[in-house]
Design a protein around this motif. Structure first.
Motif, PDB file in Angstrom:
ATOM      1  N   HIS A 163     -44.761 -43.849 -46.694  1.00  0.00           N
ATOM      2  CA  HIS A 163     -45.048 -44.333 -45.341  1.00  0.00           C
ATOM      3  C   HIS A 163     -46.451 -44.920 -45.244  1.00  0.00           C
ATOM      4  CE1 HIS A 163     -41.683 -42.834 -42.594  1.00  0.00           C
ATOM      5  NE2 HIS A 163     -41.285 -42.575 -43.818  1.00  0.00           N
ATOM      6  N   SER A 164     -47.381 -44.370 -46.014  1.00  0.00           N
ATOM      7  CA  SER A 164     -48.764 -44.839 -45.928  1.00  0.00           C
ATOM      8  C   SER A 164     -49.036 -46.041 -46.821  1.00  0.00           C
ATOM      9  CB  SER A 164     -49.715 -43.698 -46.307  1.00  0.00           C
ATOM     10  OG  SER A 164     -49.578 -43.354 -47.676  1.00  0.00           O
ATOM     11  N   ALA A 165     -48.117 -46.316 -47.753  1.00  0.00           N
ATOM     12  CA  ALA A 165     -48.348 -47.417 -48.706  1.00  0.00           C
ATOM     13  C   ALA A 165     -47.062 -48.183 -48.944  1.00  0.00           C
ATOM     14  CB  ALA A 165     -48.892 -46.851 -50.017  1.00  0.00           C
ATOM     15  N   ARG A 166     -46.298 -48.393 -47.884  1.00  0.00           N
ATOM     16  CA  ARG A 166     -44.922 -48.894 -48.022  1.00  0.00           C
ATOM     17  C   ARG A 166     -44.833 -50.252 -48.698  1.00  0.00           C
ATOM     18  NH1 ARG A 166     -43.265 -48.138 -41.927  1.00  0.00           N
ATOM     19  NH2 ARG A 166     -44.769 -46.435 -42.172  1.00  0.00           N
ATOM     20  N   GLU A 167     -45.854 -51.075 -48.555  1.00  0.00           N
ATOM     21  CA  GLU A 167     -45.789 -52.412 -49.142  1.00  0.00           C
ATOM     22  C   GLU A 167     -45.926 -52.387 -50.666  1.00  0.00           C
ATOM     23  OE1 GLU A 167     -50.007 -51.320 -48.608  1.00  0.00           O
ATOM     24  OE2 GLU A 167     -48.223 -51.200 -47.306  1.00  0.00           O
ATOM     25  N   ARG A 168     -46.317 -51.237 -51.231  1.00  0.00           N
ATOM     26  CA  ARG A 168     -46.519 -51.157 -52.685  1.00  0.00           C
ATOM     27  C   ARG A 168     -45.470 -50.302 -53.388  1.00  0.00           C
ATOM     28  NH1 ARG A 168     -52.218 -49.100 -53.768  1.00  0.00           N
ATOM     29  NH2 ARG A 168     -52.142 -48.195 -51.677  1.00  0.00           N
ATOM     30  N   VAL A 169     -44.531 -49.764 -52.626  1.00  0.00           N
ATOM     31  CA  VAL A 169     -43.504 -48.891 -53.200  1.00  0.00           C
ATOM     32  C   VAL A 169     -42.183 -49.654 -53.249  1.00  0.00           C
ATOM     33  CG1 VAL A 169     -42.268 -46.710 -52.969  1.00  0.00           C
ATOM     34  CG2 VAL A 169     -44.681 -46.861 -52.299  1.00  0.00           C
ATOM     35  N   ALA A 170     -41.577 -49.704 -54.441  1.00  0.00           N
ATOM     36  CA  ALA A 170     -40.343 -50.477 -54.613  1.00  0.00           C
ATOM     37  C   ALA A 170     -39.102 -49.704 -54.203  1.00  0.00           C
ATOM     38  CB  ALA A 170     -40.216 -50.928 -56.068  1.00  0.00           C
ATOM     39  N   GLY A 171     -39.203 -48.387 -54.095  1.00  0.00           N
ATOM     40  CA  GLY A 171     -38.061 -47.581 -53.697  1.00  0.00           C
ATOM     41  C   GLY A 171     -38.417 -46.112 -53.745  1.00  0.00           C
ATOM     42  N   GLN A 172     -37.619 -45.297 -53.066  1.00  0.00           N
ATOM     43  CA  GLN A 172     -37.852 -43.858 -53.117  1.00  0.00           C
ATOM     44  C   GLN A 172     -36.533 -43.109 -53.261  1.00  0.00           C
ATOM     45  OE1 GLN A 172     -39.803 -42.261 -49.592  1.00  0.00           O
ATOM     46  NE2 GLN A 172     -38.792 -43.679 -48.212  1.00  0.00           N
ATOM     47  N   ILE A 173     -36.608 -42.009 -54.006  1.00  0.00           N
ATOM     48  CA  ILE A 173     -35.462 -41.118 -54.219  1.00  0.00           C
ATOM     49  C   ILE A 173     -35.870 -39.741 -53.722  1.00  0.00           C
ATOM     50  CG2 ILE A 173     -36.190 -40.786 -56.636  1.00  0.00           C
ATOM     51  CD1 ILE A 173     -32.536 -40.756 -55.581  1.00  0.00           C
ATOM     52  N   LEU A 174     -35.201 -39.287 -52.677  1.00  0.00           N
ATOM     53  CA  LEU A 174     -35.565 -38.039 -52.010  1.00  0.00           C
ATOM     54  C   LEU A 174     -34.447 -37.021 -52.207  1.00  0.00           C
ATOM     55  CD1 LEU A 174     -36.924 -39.583 -48.683  1.00  0.00           C
ATOM     56  CD2 LEU A 174     -38.163 -39.143 -50.816  1.00  0.00           C
ATOM     57  N   ILE A 175     -34.785 -35.883 -52.804  1.00  0.00           N
ATOM     58  CA  ILE A 175     -33.813 -34.857 -53.189  1.00  0.00           C
ATOM     59  C   ILE A 175     -33.999 -33.635 -52.306  1.00  0.00           C
ATOM     60  CG2 ILE A 175     -32.944 -33.497 -55.117  1.00  0.00           C
ATOM     61  CD1 ILE A 175     -34.569 -35.550 -56.924  1.00  0.00           C
ATOM     62  N   TYR A 176     -32.991 -33.304 -51.538  1.00  0.00           N
ATOM     63  CA  TYR A 176     -33.064 -32.290 -50.470  1.00  0.00           C
ATOM     64  C   TYR A 176     -34.490 -32.149 -49.914  1.00  0.00           C
ATOM     65  CZ  TYR A 176     -32.838 -29.568 -54.948  1.00  0.00           C
ATOM     66  OH  TYR A 176     -32.943 -29.121 -56.248  1.00  0.00           O
ATOM     67  N   PRO A 177     -34.979 -33.258 -49.306  1.00  0.00           N
ATOM     68  CA  PRO A 177     -36.373 -33.279 -48.866  1.00  0.00           C
ATOM     69  C   PRO A 177     -36.591 -32.533 -47.555  1.00  0.00           C
ATOM     70  CG  PRO A 177     -35.308 -35.319 -48.236  1.00  0.00           C
ATOM     71  CD  PRO A 177     -34.292 -34.551 -49.044  1.00  0.00           C
ATOM     72  N   PHE A 289     -24.270 -34.117 -58.640  1.00  0.00           N
ATOM     73  CA  PHE A 289     -25.466 -34.251 -57.803  1.00  0.00           C
ATOM     74  C   PHE A 289     -26.579 -34.934 -58.599  1.00  0.00           C
ATOM     75  CE2 PHE A 289     -29.485 -32.901 -56.065  1.00  0.00           C
ATOM     76  CZ  PHE A 289     -29.296 -32.737 -54.707  1.00  0.00           C
ATOM     77  N   PHE A 290     -26.830 -34.425 -59.806  1.00  0.00           N
ATOM     78  CA  PHE A 290     -27.885 -35.004 -60.633  1.00  0.00           C
ATOM     79  C   PHE A 290     -27.543 -36.444 -61.026  1.00  0.00           C
ATOM     80  CE2 PHE A 290     -30.176 -35.476 -64.781  1.00  0.00           C
ATOM     81  CZ  PHE A 290     -31.456 -35.464 -64.249  1.00  0.00           C
ATOM     82  N   ASP A 291     -26.281 -36.708 -61.284  1.00  0.00           N
ATOM     83  CA  ASP A 291     -25.866 -38.073 -61.600  1.00  0.00           C
ATOM     84  C   ASP A 291     -26.161 -39.016 -60.437  1.00  0.00           C
ATOM     85  OD1 ASP A 291     -24.998 -37.334 -64.120  1.00  0.00           O
ATOM     86  OD2 ASP A 291     -22.869 -37.257 -63.582  1.00  0.00           O
ATOM     87  N   ARG A 292     -26.003 -38.526 -59.198  1.00  0.00           N
ATOM     88  CA  ARG A 292     -26.350 -39.335 -58.021  1.00  0.00           C
ATOM     89  C   ARG A 292     -27.831 -39.711 -58.060  1.00  0.00           C
ATOM     90  NH1 ARG A 292     -21.992 -41.196 -54.969  1.00  0.00           N
ATOM     91  NH2 ARG A 292     -20.799 -39.480 -54.029  1.00  0.00           N
ATOM     92  N   VAL A 293     -28.649 -38.720 -58.425  1.00  0.00           N
ATOM     93  CA  VAL A 293     -30.092 -38.954 -58.484  1.00  0.00           C
ATOM     94  C   VAL A 293     -30.421 -39.975 -59.562  1.00  0.00           C
ATOM     95  CG1 VAL A 293     -32.320 -37.873 -58.971  1.00  0.00           C
ATOM     96  CG2 VAL A 293     -30.628 -36.660 -57.573  1.00  0.00           C
ATOM     97  N   VAL A 294     -29.861 -39.781 -60.755  1.00  0.00           N
ATOM     98  CA  VAL A 294     -30.114 -40.710 -61.859  1.00  0.00           C
ATOM     99  C   VAL A 294     -29.671 -42.126 -61.491  1.00  0.00           C
ATOM    100  CG1 VAL A 294     -29.482 -41.296 -64.231  1.00  0.00           C
ATOM    101  CG2 VAL A 294     -30.015 -38.917 -63.631  1.00  0.00           C
ATOM    102  N   ALA A 295     -28.473 -42.235 -60.913  1.00  0.00           N
ATOM    103  CA  ALA A 295     -27.965 -43.548 -60.516  1.00  0.00           C
ATOM    104  C   ALA A 295     -28.866 -44.196 -59.475  1.00  0.00           C
ATOM    105  CB  ALA A 295     -26.541 -43.424 -59.985  1.00  0.00           C
TER     106      ALA A 295
END
Length: 310
Positions: A163-177, A289-295
């Motif tokens: 959120h603080s650097a959104r223009e520099r992040v290409a994507g995010q993967i959030l696991i039961y955040p 579940f882990f395969d979802r994360v890897v994908a």
């Protein structure tokens, strides 16, 4: 769903995982002192450590003044910065070592795990400051795509930095955040007494993180869901466990990103509990579940979005 239903709702493999995990993590963990909690958690993580794929090499270094561990498996243009879970109180470079190594090998990305300072020795915003400092140092070192990811408390930090650097992040993967959602409804109520994490546990860790003082209001560094601006966020993949107080945070975050015109997908995997990454080698459901994360990491790394029909 009341907690009395879980015996019927969770399959034998997941129940076997919970039984094994409970050997190391007593039900009254929140009542233990911090040293005892960390010792129990470290034993738990060591018992489930699955080793590293042979192709992965690692080394420890300080980035932005923060201890980090780098995972390499071939030459990669994408770097996944990973923040470990543990309620901002437990965990470190070793607790999620095998998870990071497998993400490196299976998703074909460089992974850098960040050992941010923990509460109660350091309270908010200390953990965020460490997460951001490591991010800045990594961005200065690598010119390729930067992804942010993490599980539980680490998912909070990943989203907060994004959120603080959104223009520099290409994507995010959030696991039961843990994203600071509404604790009066949804999974916080339906799964308040779920195995492996309860709403009471969440309240304890939140209090520890903030030095038993008041939680910040409207500060996305603490609770990304309290941000007032969700525009311009990068593509986001969220994977949660159905039987987890935090599941609704995934749904709420997806909805906030998509309402602001962004891309986000939420998978709420049935019959799983918080911390199920650790069960990926003994539960078919946790393996999926882990395969979802890897994908998700692979898709974000390749600037691909295969989720429009998800």
């Amino acid at each position: 769903m009341s907690h009395t239903d879980y015996g019927l709702h969770l399959d034998d493999e997941v129940q076997a995982y919970i039984a094994r995990a409970n050997q190391f993590s007593p039900a009254n963990a929140a009542e233990l002192n911090i040293k005892e909690q960390r010792a129990a958690y470290n034993k738990l993580c060591a018992a489930f450590h699955a080793g590293r794929p042979d192709s992965v090499t690692t080394w420890d270094e300080h980035l932005g003044g923060v201890p980090c561990r780098r995972y390499e498996s071939g030459a990669h243009d994408t770097t996944l910065i990973y923040y470990h879970g543990g309620g901002f109180v437990v965990g470190g470079l070793d607790s999620h070592d095998d998870v990071c190594a497998e993400l490196c090998a299976h998703a074909a990305v460089r992974v850098i795990s960040v050992d941010y300072a923990l509460a109660p020795e350091v309270v908010f915003p200390g953990c965020y400051n460490d997460a951001r400092a490591a991010f800045e140092a990594i961005c200065a070192q690598y010119s390729g795509r930067i992804l942010l990811g993490g599980d539980s408390a680490g998912g909070n930090l990943a989203a907060a930095v994004t959120h603080s650097a959104r223009e520099r992040v290409a994507g995010q993967i959030l696991i039961y955040p843990a994203l600071g959602g509404d604790v009066t409804k949804g999974s916080y109520i339906d799964h308040a007494h779920a195995p492996q994490l309860t709403s009471e546990d969440m309240a304890f860790y939140t209090a520890m993180r903030h030095g038993h003082g008041p939680e910040p209001v409207g500060d996305p560094r603490s609770a990304p869901l309290q941000d007032t601006d969700f525009t311009g966020l990068p593509p986001t993949v969220i994977v949660t466990a159905e039987c987890d107080p935090l599941a609704s945070d995934g749904q709420a975050y997806r909805d906030a990103v998509t309402a602001a015109g962004g891309r986000a997908v939420w998978f709420n995997e049935a019959g799983l509990v918080h911390g199920c990454l650790r069960a990926r080698h003994m539960s078919k459901r946790a393996a999926v579940f882990f395969d979802r994360v890897v994908a998700g990491v692979s898709a974000l790394s390749e600037n691909n979005w295969p989720y429009d029909k998800a």
